[in-house]
Scaffold this active site. Structure first.
Site, short mmCIF file in Angstrom:
data_model
loop_
_atom_site.label_atom_id
_atom_site.label_comp_id
_atom_site.label_asym_id
_atom_site.label_seq_id
_atom_site.Cartn_x
_atom_site.Cartn_y
_atom_site.Cartn_z
N HIS A 169 2.63 2.04 -3.31
CA HIS A 169 1.66 2.64 -4.22
C HIS A 169 1.44 4.12 -3.90
O HIS A 169 1.41 4.96 -4.80
CB HIS A 169 0.33 1.87 -4.12
N GLU A 224 0.82 -1.20 0.00
CA GLU A 224 0.00 0.00 0.00
C GLU A 224 0.86 1.27 0.00
O GLU A 224 0.60 2.21 -0.75
CB GLU A 224 -0.93 -0.01 1.21
N HIS A 267 -19.56 -8.25 -17.14
CA HIS A 267 -18.21 -7.89 -17.59
C HIS A 267 -17.80 -8.74 -18.80
O HIS A 267 -17.18 -8.23 -19.74
CB HIS A 267 -17.22 -8.08 -16.44
N HIS A 314 -3.42 -7.62 -16.90
CA HIS A 314 -4.72 -7.31 -17.51
C HIS A 314 -5.04 -5.82 -17.35
O HIS A 314 -5.57 -5.18 -18.25
CB HIS A 314 -5.79 -8.17 -16.85
N HIS A 371 -11.69 5.34 -8.00
CA HIS A 371 -10.24 5.52 -7.90
C HIS A 371 -9.54 4.91 -9.11
O HIS A 371 -8.60 5.48 -9.66
CB HIS A 371 -9.76 4.85 -6.61
#
Length: 325
Positions: A73, A70, A242, A303, A134
């Site tokens: 990032h 975290e 999706h 991806h 986000h």
């Protein structure tokens, strides 16, 4: 400024990849506070710091690996924010008729809002709407940076025949289709529904009788959304939608690429649609691999990265068709 924008594009892609890695390793709440981590600028490692952190957050004891995922990032996202701030300041100070100003200001507003979404992701315990927002915010920042880079370059393709000019709107629609599919993927991921269907090409069992669109695209009340708060039929519905979105995106972008390649006499456009076709094929392959191989971490992260690449290629094609001289 163009070099700074180019560097920021690379940094934005890294931030998107790190964000995906953080989400997929269940590290979104690796640090239960914001912007620090258990009150520190780094992950607490000294024994007395860890004890103090565990006392302050008994419901979220320190897990160093998740916390570092975290914080790394956050470090990269903060660096990107500083780069965009520098871009905005340069655009204001060195104002010239041919130098964009609105786009740097938009970027600055976007990155500030993105920081708020990052804070709310933690303080609202991974509320799916915020997590998806986000993700989309990250893609929006990347898109605007790439557009700014194109604006700052001497990128032109010269003459475009009338048969190709009219497809600019279709290319723009392709961007909308792709962004919608990215949003569907973000919602699926934010609600931990990526493995709600483990068979391919169709979902298992009597999936058609379990479709629940209203429930799938609502936000149930919960104290914590980590690992999801929706029922299995709702998650399965997210996954199926999706997949259908992926089929629509594949068909539309394939048609667009084929049409532009066949009708255009521009080498630039033909090269761009060739690259788009290859990236699209890779993205579909990664999506299938996520299901067949039960969401391997490397494949799932890639991806997200390839989705960013596909978006940039499509944005370049759209920009090329609109800005043709």
């Amino acid at each position: 400024m163009r070099k700074l924008v180019g560097f920021s594009i690379i940094l934005a892609v890294v931030v998107i990849v790190l964000g995906a890695y953080t989400r997929l390793t269940d590290a979104g709440l690796g640090c239960p506070d914001w912007p620090g981590c258990y009150g520190h600028l780094t992950v607490p490692e000294a024994e007395h710091h860890v004890e103090a952190a565990n006392e302050a957050y008994p419901e979220r004891p320190v897990e160093a690996q998740k916390a570092w995922n975290e914080m790394i990032h956050r470090y990269f996202a903060g660096s990107l924010g500083l780069c965009i701030l520098a871009i905005a300041i340069i655009a204001l100070i060195k104002r010239e008729p041919d130098r964009p100003l609105k786009l740097p200001m938009l970027l600055l507003g976007l990155v500030i809002f993105q920081a708020l979404l990052g804070m709310w992701t933690v303080t609202l315990n991974l509320l799916p709407v915020v997590v998806m927002g986000h993700l989309l915010g990250g893609f929006s920042v990347l898109t605007c940076l790439f557009l700014l880079y194109l604006r700052l370059s001497a990128f032109r393709i010269g003459y475009v025949n009338e048969r190709v000019k009219r497809y600019a709107g279709f290319a723009a629609l392709g961007v909308v289709v792709l962004v919608t599919q990215i949003a569907l993927g973000g919602w699926t991921s934010a609600n931990y529904a990526a493995l709600a269907c483990t068979q391919f090409p169709v979902c298992e069992g009597d999936w058609m009788t379990n479709i629940d669109l209203n429930g799938a695209y609502s936000v149930p009340e919960a104290d914590n959304y980590e690992f999801g708060a929706h029922s299995y039929p709702e998650r399965m519905t997210m996954h199926i939608v999706h997949r259908f979105g992926a089929i629509v995106t594949l068909l539309y972008l394939s048609w667009l690429a084929f049409t532009l390649y066949r009708r255009s006499d521009s080498r630039v456009i033909r090269q761009a649609v060739t690259v788009m076709s290859l990236v699209l094929a890779l993205q579909v392959g990664l999506g299938v691999s996520n299901v067949v191989f039960s969401l391997p971490l490397s494949v799932a992260v890639l991806h997200n990265a390839i989705a960013a690449c596909l978006l940039m290629v499509l944005v370049m094609i759209t920009y090329t068709l609109y800005r043709k001289v």
